[in-house]
Design an enzyme around this catalytic site. Structure first.
Site, PDB file in Angstrom:
ATOM      1  N   TRP A 161       0.809  -1.223   0.000  1.00 27.55           N
ATOM      2  CA  TRP A 161       0.000   0.000   0.000  1.00 27.55           C
ATOM      3  C   TRP A 161       0.840   1.270   0.000  1.00 27.55           C
ATOM      4  O   TRP A 161       0.299   2.358  -0.098  1.00 27.55           O
ATOM      5  CB  TRP A 161      -0.912   0.034   1.232  1.00 27.55           C
ATOM      6  CG  TRP A 161      -0.218  -0.382   2.505  1.00 27.55           C
ATOM      7  CD1 TRP A 161      -0.295  -1.614   3.101  1.00 27.55           C
ATOM      8  CD2 TRP A 161       0.663   0.400   3.328  1.00 27.55           C
ATOM      9  NE1 TRP A 161       0.500  -1.657   4.229  1.00 27.55           N
ATOM     10  CE2 TRP A 161       1.099  -0.430   4.398  1.00 27.55           C
ATOM     11  CE3 TRP A 161       1.138   1.708   3.272  1.00 27.55           C
ATOM     12  CZ2 TRP A 161       1.967   0.011   5.389  1.00 27.55           C
ATOM     13  CZ3 TRP A 161       2.012   2.158   4.252  1.00 27.55           C
ATOM     14  CH2 TRP A 161       2.411   1.316   5.305  1.00 27.55           C
ATOM     15  N   GLU A 188      -5.294  -4.301   0.246  1.00 32.16           N
ATOM     16  CA  GLU A 188      -6.660  -3.925   0.666  1.00 32.16           C
ATOM     17  C   GLU A 188      -6.687  -2.561   1.352  1.00 32.16           C
ATOM     18  O   GLU A 188      -7.729  -1.925   1.454  1.00 32.16           O
ATOM     19  CB  GLU A 188      -7.233  -5.000   1.603  1.00 32.16           C
ATOM     20  CG  GLU A 188      -6.453  -5.266   2.902  1.00 32.16           C
ATOM     21  CD  GLU A 188      -5.287  -6.255   2.716  1.00 32.16           C
ATOM     22  OE1 GLU A 188      -4.841  -6.446   1.570  1.00 32.16           O
ATOM     23  OE2 GLU A 188      -4.837  -6.803   3.735  1.00 32.16           O
ATOM     24  N   THR A 242       4.694 -12.272   5.020  1.00 26.38           N
ATOM     25  CA  THR A 242       3.855 -12.644   3.860  1.00 26.38           C
ATOM     26  C   THR A 242       4.722 -13.251   2.763  1.00 26.38           C
ATOM     27  O   THR A 242       4.312 -14.212   2.110  1.00 26.38           O
ATOM     28  CB  THR A 242       3.086 -11.412   3.328  1.00 26.38           C
ATOM     29  OG1 THR A 242       2.428 -10.781   4.418  1.00 26.38           O
ATOM     30  CG2 THR A 242       2.058 -11.808   2.294  1.00 26.38           C
ATOM     31  N   GLU A 260      10.270  -8.825  -3.039  1.00 28.32           N
ATOM     32  CA  GLU A 260      10.809  -7.501  -2.664  1.00 28.32           C
ATOM     33  C   GLU A 260      10.272  -7.212  -1.274  1.00 28.32           C
ATOM     34  O   GLU A 260       9.104  -6.852  -1.131  1.00 28.32           O
ATOM     35  CB  GLU A 260      10.303  -6.419  -3.633  1.00 28.32           C
ATOM     36  CG  GLU A 260      10.578  -6.663  -5.090  1.00 28.32           C
ATOM     37  CD  GLU A 260      12.018  -6.411  -5.478  1.00 28.32           C
ATOM     38  OE1 GLU A 260      12.730  -5.738  -4.716  1.00 28.32           O
ATOM     39  OE2 GLU A 260      12.417  -6.913  -6.535  1.00 28.32           O
ATOM     40  N   CYS A 295      10.214   1.020   1.800  1.00 35.85           N
ATOM     41  CA  CYS A 295      10.969  -0.203   2.107  1.00 35.85           C
ATOM     42  C   CYS A 295      12.457   0.096   2.256  1.00 35.85           C
ATOM     43  O   CYS A 295      13.155  -0.539   3.031  1.00 35.85           O
ATOM     44  CB  CYS A 295      10.742  -1.232   1.016  1.00 35.85           C
ATOM     45  SG  CYS A 295      11.005  -0.552  -0.611  1.00 35.85           S
TER      46      CYS A 295
HETATM   47  N1  LIG Z   1      11.393  -4.075  -1.309  1.00 35.58           N
HETATM   48  C1  LIG Z   1      10.468  -3.327  -1.884  1.00 35.58           C
HETATM   49  O1  LIG Z   1      10.571  -2.953  -3.019  1.00 35.58           O
HETATM   50  C2  LIG Z   1       9.248  -2.923  -1.094  1.00 35.58           C
HETATM   51  C3  LIG Z   1       8.427  -1.907  -1.581  1.00 35.58           C
HETATM   52  C4  LIG Z   1       7.308  -1.535  -0.843  1.00 35.58           C
HETATM   53  C5  LIG Z   1       7.026  -2.177   0.353  1.00 35.58           C
HETATM   54  N2  LIG Z   1       7.826  -3.168   0.819  1.00 35.58           N
HETATM   55  C6  LIG Z   1       7.557  -3.825   2.107  1.00 35.58           C
HETATM   56  O2  LIG Z   1       6.174  -4.064   2.245  1.00 35.58           O
HETATM   57  C7  LIG Z   1       5.810  -4.045   3.614  1.00 35.58           C
HETATM   58  C8  LIG Z   1       4.596  -3.171   3.808  1.00 35.58           C
HETATM   59  O3  LIG Z   1       3.603  -3.505   2.929  1.00 35.58           O
HETATM   60  P1  LIG Z   1       2.318  -4.313   3.385  1.00 35.58           P
HETATM   61  O4  LIG Z   1       2.004  -4.027   4.819  1.00 35.58           O
HETATM   62  O5  LIG Z   1       1.270  -4.081   2.356  1.00 35.58           O
HETATM   63  O6  LIG Z   1       2.843  -5.822   3.321  1.00 35.58           O
HETATM   64  P2  LIG Z   1       1.975  -7.143   3.491  1.00 35.58           P
HETATM   65  O7  LIG Z   1       2.925  -8.260   3.399  1.00 35.58           O
HETATM   66  O8  LIG Z   1       1.091  -7.061   4.676  1.00 35.58           O
HETATM   67  O9  LIG Z   1       0.992  -7.127   2.223  1.00 35.58           O
HETATM   68  C9  LIG Z   1       1.479  -7.072   0.904  1.00 35.58           C
HETATM   69  C10 LIG Z   1       0.466  -7.713  -0.024  1.00 35.58           C
HETATM   70  O10 LIG Z   1       0.358  -9.096   0.287  1.00 35.58           O
HETATM   71  C11 LIG Z   1      -0.997  -9.454   0.455  1.00 35.58           C
HETATM   72  N3  LIG Z   1      -1.072 -10.593   1.362  1.00 35.58           N
HETATM   73  C12 LIG Z   1      -1.202 -10.603   2.713  1.00 35.58           C
HETATM   74  N4  LIG Z   1      -1.250 -11.880   3.180  1.00 35.58           N
HETATM   75  C13 LIG Z   1      -1.140 -12.686   2.105  1.00 35.58           C
HETATM   76  C14 LIG Z   1      -1.088 -14.104   1.936  1.00 35.58           C
HETATM   77  N5  LIG Z   1      -1.195 -14.933   2.970  1.00 35.58           N
HETATM   78  N6  LIG Z   1      -0.940 -14.598   0.688  1.00 35.58           N
HETATM   79  C15 LIG Z   1      -0.817 -13.778  -0.387  1.00 35.58           C
HETATM   80  N7  LIG Z   1      -0.875 -12.418  -0.289  1.00 35.58           N
HETATM   81  C16 LIG Z   1      -1.022 -11.888   0.945  1.00 35.58           C
HETATM   82  C17 LIG Z   1      -1.634  -8.182   0.981  1.00 35.58           C
HETATM   83  O11 LIG Z   1      -3.032  -8.224   0.826  1.00 35.58           O
HETATM   84  C18 LIG Z   1      -0.944  -7.144   0.114  1.00 35.58           C
HETATM   85  O12 LIG Z   1      -1.546  -7.087  -1.148  1.00 35.58           O
HETATM   86  C19 LIG Z   1       7.004  -3.522   4.349  1.00 35.58           C
HETATM   87  O13 LIG Z   1       7.697  -4.572   4.973  1.00 35.58           O
HETATM   88  C20 LIG Z   1       7.874  -2.922   3.248  1.00 35.58           C
HETATM   89  O14 LIG Z   1       9.229  -2.867   3.521  1.00 35.58           O
HETATM   90  C21 LIG Z   1       8.928  -3.550   0.107  1.00 35.58           C
HETATM   91  N1  LIG Z   2      11.064   5.208  -4.140  1.00 37.26           N
HETATM   92  C1  LIG Z   2      10.229   4.041  -4.247  1.00 37.26           C
HETATM   93  C2  LIG Z   2      10.485   3.090  -3.123  1.00 37.26           C
HETATM   94  C3  LIG Z   2       9.626   1.909  -3.236  1.00 37.26           C
HETATM   95  C4  LIG Z   2       9.643   1.087  -2.007  1.00 37.26           C
HETATM   96  O1  LIG Z   2       8.998   1.273  -0.984  1.00 37.26           O
END
Ligand SMILES: NC(=O)c1ccc[n+]([C@@H]2O[C@H](COP(=O)([O-])OP(=O)(O)OC[C@H]3O[C@@H](n4cnc5c(N)ncnc54)[C@H](O)[C@@H]3O)[C@@H](O)[C@H]2O)c1
Ligand SMILES: NCCCC=O
Ligand code: NA
Length: 505
Positions: A161, A188, A242, A260, A295
């Site tokens: 999100w 969501e 996840t 990621e 992230c």
């Molecule tokens: N490395 C990157 O590029 C990057 C970029 C953005 C965010 N993030 C990471 O994302 C996290 C925050 O995002 P978040 O809270 O949305 O993460 P999350 O893991 O809670 O959710 C991510 C997605 O996975 C789905 N999901 C949840 N449970 C699932 C399951 N059992 N099976 C399949 N899908 C499922 C969620 O509905 C959502 O669409 C942080 O840890 C952040 O560091 C990483």
């Molecule tokens: N600048 C975009 C970073 C994406 C990860 O959270």
């Protein structure tokens, strides 16, 4: 540019080129994190809808209008999507801010990045045509060989999100460029703009089933996608827990995944910097941009002892100057975090740090002037040791923790003291030192004299528990391709491995 009262579109699931009510007819409320009010709702897909979307994707791959397209033909669709995103930029940016709490400035920049990423992947799709069939010279007359690059099949894309439409685009654009049919499952907590991407695809006439968008809860919509036998690859961005579940589900089908995941990235500041304020600003941007929900946020400041006191004084002055407000207000630089759950989680990290003996140098609370909304002050924590939770765990909120060092060796040891390996930043004038750190950092992304600038031409991803595989650049497209070798025996001579039977045998 904000359209304050932009209506929240009421959408269904986007499947097979049209809007379809979820089989179980369930919906999830959309909450505005700046006001805590319900603004509308999104459809909640379940396993039944995943099955329908996978069948639509398979049909798209079997049909000529998507499955037999050249890269150049697919590039036209991608460019049309980019143009529509720019045409609707103001509305999309406002919706993104209303849904996620992101400042309007950042949402507008995200929409520019979304359009540019579709354009860039259109270039890659065109370039793929000349790389589709690559002859390989064996220096053997009896064989002719070549390698084909083909779409891998149905791609499941599960996204978070924090940059709702941008994180989706990092996966949707290369998956379509490669010729896959894709199913996107956004978070969501912020799905509005991803559903609007469905409307854009409908408007530009993307062939049905090439992209399907299923909003819904992780366990109900994401899990059946990850474990579907006819989904050929999963590209996931989100949290470590996840990611582990997705990798486990995909392993049952030996399905390739890319993950990621999170981070706890360091920024090291040396005393040889010319301009303290420039380093201070990058430190703030590195940790407080997008309200710290990044992230790659450089949330561990590792500061050379000789400048620590002066640097922290300037950091405080700059931090106090950050405008915290409704994200649609002009010049807002820090909005609310995305949800009540995230708000509670961030405050708990701060109180745990205090209980473990750290000092809250600044912030740590709800800003006094904002009575509603999930707002947390930008927070700076000192007197941190390496066994504390605040040093080790990802907060995903505007919280910076600080440690000091004396020597280079100490600095690199502190920087790499993490289970994560997404990004690292170093601020120094010394070129040789910067090279030493570039080599020593155990991460996939290195920033020198800056933190966070992100370009769609460059690979994005980490190592250690930050995951594996890369989004963006040409590396972001490779994972949606099947590499097929073709070996043709061209000689008229027998192979002669077995003894040929005699004529009368
Ligand atoms: N490395 C990157 O590029 C990057 C970029 C953005 C965010 N993030 C990471 O994302 C996290 C925050 O995002 P978040 O809270 O949305 O993460 P999350 O893991 O809670 O959710 C991510 C997605 O996975 C789905 N999901 C949840 N449970 C699932 C399951 N059992 N099976 C399949 N899908 C499922 C969620 O509905 C959502 O669409 C942080 O840890 C952040 O560091 C990483
Ligand atoms: N600048 C975009 C970073 C994406 C990860 O959270
Ligand atoms: Na929301």
């Amino acid at each position: 540019m904000a359209i304050r009262n932009v209506p929240i579109p009421s959408r269904q699931l986007y499947i097979d080129g049209e809007w379809r009510e979820p089989v179980k007819k369930k919906r999830i409320p959309i909450i505005n994190p700046a006001t805590e009010e319900i603004m509308g709702d999104i459809p909640a897909a379940t396993g039944e809808d995943v099955d329908i979307a996978v069948e639509a994707a398979q049909r798209a791959l079997a049909r000529g209008d998507w499955g037999s397209t050249t890269g150049a033909q697919r590039a036209k669709y991608l460019r049309a999507i980019a143009a529509k995103v720019l045409e609707k930029k103001s509305e999309l940016a406002t919706l993104e801010s209303l849904d996620s709490g992101k400042t309007l400035l950042e949402s507008a920049a995200d929409m520019d990045d979304v359009a540019a990423c579709f354009e860039y992947n259109a270039d890659l799709a065109e370039a793929l045509d000349s790389k589709r069939k690559t002859p390989v010279n064996l220096h053997l007359d009896s064989f002719k060989t070549y390698v084909l690059r083909e779409p891998l099949g149905v791609a499941g894309l599960i996204t978070p999100w924090n940059y709702p439409l941008l994180m989706a685009t990092w996966k949707v654009a290369p998956a379509l460029a490669a010729g896959c049919a894709a199913i996107l499952k956004p978070s969501e907590l912020a799905s509005i703009t991803c559903l609007e991407l469905g409307e854009i695809c409908r408007e530009i006439g993307l062939p049905p089933g090439a992209l399907n968008i299923l909003t819904g809860l992780g366990p109900e919509a994401g899990a059946p996608l990850a474990s579907h036998p006819h989904v050929d690859t999963i590209s996931f961005t989100g949290s470590v827990p996840t990611g582990i579940k997705i990798m486990t589900a995909a392993a049952q089908f030996v399905k390739p995944v890319t993950l990621e995941l999170g981070g706890k990235s360091p920024i090291i500041v040396f005393d040889d910097i010319d301009n303290l304020d420039i380093a201070v600003e990058w430190t703030l941007f590195g940790c407080f941009a997008n309200t710290g929900q990044v992230c790659s946020a450089t949330s561990r400041l590792i500061l050379q002892e000789s400048i620590a006191s002066e640097f922290l004084n300037r950091l405080l002055v700059w931090t106090k100057n950050i405008k915290i407000s409704d994200p649609l207000e002009e010049d807002c630089k820090l909005g609310p975090v995305v949800s009540s759950g995230q708000y509670e989680k961030v405050l708990k990290f701060i109180s745990n740090a205090k209980n473990e003996g750290a000092t809250i140098l600044y912030g740590g609370e709800r800003p006094q002037h904002l009575k509603k909304g999930y707002y947390v002050q930008p927070t700076i924590i000192t007197d941190v040791n390496t066994s504390m939770e605040i040093w080790k765990e990802e907060v995903f909120g505007p919280v910076l923790c600080v440690k000091t060092f004396k020597t280079e060796e100490e600095a690199i040891e502190l920087a790499n003291d993490s289970k994560y390996g997404l990004a690292s930043a170093v601020m120094s004038k010394n070129v040789e030192r910067r090279e030493r750190f570039t080599k020593a950092f155990q991460t996939g992304i290195i920033w020198i004299n800056c933190s966070q600038p992100t370009f769609h031409q460059l690979p994005w991803g980490g190592k250690k528990r930050s995951g594996f595989g890369r989004d963006l650049g040409e590396w972001g497209l490779e994972k949606y391709l099947n590499i097929k070798q073709v070996t043709e025996y061209t000689s008229d001579e027998p192979w002669a491995f077995y003894k040929a039977p005699s004529k009368n045998q």
